[in-house]
Scaffold this active site. Structure first.
Site, mmCIF file in Angstrom:
data_model
loop_
_atom_site.group_PDB
_atom_site.id
_atom_site.type_symbol
_atom_site.label_atom_id
_atom_site.label_comp_id
_atom_site.label_asym_id
_atom_site.label_seq_id
_atom_site.Cartn_x
_atom_site.Cartn_y
_atom_site.Cartn_z
ATOM 1 N N LYS A 61 4.833 -51.626 -10.319
ATOM 2 C CA LYS A 61 5.804 -50.472 -10.393
ATOM 3 C C LYS A 61 5.445 -49.149 -10.198
ATOM 4 C CE LYS A 61 8.168 -53.346 -14.245
ATOM 5 N NZ LYS A 61 8.817 -54.016 -13.323
ATOM 6 N N CYS A 62 4.661 -48.954 -9.103
ATOM 7 C CA CYS A 62 4.031 -47.866 -8.548
ATOM 8 C C CYS A 62 4.667 -47.486 -7.137
ATOM 9 C CB CYS A 62 2.595 -47.935 -8.480
ATOM 10 S SG CYS A 62 1.787 -46.631 -7.778
ATOM 11 N N GLY A 63 4.636 -46.141 -6.953
ATOM 12 C CA GLY A 63 4.993 -45.698 -5.628
ATOM 13 C C GLY A 63 4.294 -46.563 -4.267
#
Length: 186
Positions: A61-63
């Site tokens: 759930k990271c850019g």
């Protein structure tokens, strides 16, 4: 050399021998570690001897999560050329991988078709840091330098001898020229 005192042997080691023992203890490589796969099996990193290895800490759930796609493409292109990628999920940066190992494995497979080896979620910074990441980030273990884990998707490029060659910023994409050149030996 030893001496006896009251029936007990006290061994003393001369400085040359002490230095040799210290050198042997400090001459670690990634091959000295066993880790757990995302499915709970033991993975002996010594099975990678002779291969170039890209070790990357990941998050779902990271850019930077879309790097999974490029990592998989890189793995597919070079996996038959003594190259492997190993992913280590971590929840160390803003809780960007809170799921279980099963949820992470499913996410990686469904969203990015990940087939490169993924390991169980670990801690890559702080007091609870996994021993492999102690080796990767601390000069006292790797005998090269101290390296900070800047964020998710930091890449460690490991030579065929199991030692660190380069550390690549999380923002550098997996298909960057410097990574491709390293894999191809340019």
């Amino acid at each position: 050399m030893f001496a006896c005192f009251g029936g007990k042997k006290i061994y003393t080691v001369d400085e040359t021998t002490k230095n040799k023992i210290t050198d042997m203890e400090n001459n670690k490589t990634i091959y000295d570690f066993k880790v757990e796969t995302i499915t709970g099996e033991t993975f002996d990193l010594s099975s990678l001897k002779g291969k170039k290895v890209l070790i990357v800490n990941t998050a779902s759930k990271c850019g930077l999560t879309p790097q999974f796609e490029q990592l998989e493409a890189l793995y597919q292109k070079y996996k038959d050329q003594n190259f492997v990628i190993i992913g280590f999920p971590t929840n160390d940066f803003m809780s960007q991988d809170p799921g279980s190992n099963e949820e992470i494995a499913e996410f990686c497979k469904l969203n990015y078709g990940v087939t490169f080896p993924m390991m169980a979620k670990i801690v890559v910074k702080g007091k609870e840091k996994h021993p492999l990441y102690q080796y990767l980030t601390e000069k006292s273990h790797n005998q090269i330098d101290d390296f900070d884990i800047e964020w998710n998707f930091q890449k460690f490029l490991i030579n065929e001898d199991g030692t660190i060659d380069k550390v690549i910023s999380p923002r550098v994409l997996p298909d960057a020229k410097e990574i491709i050149d390293w894999i191809e030996g340019k």
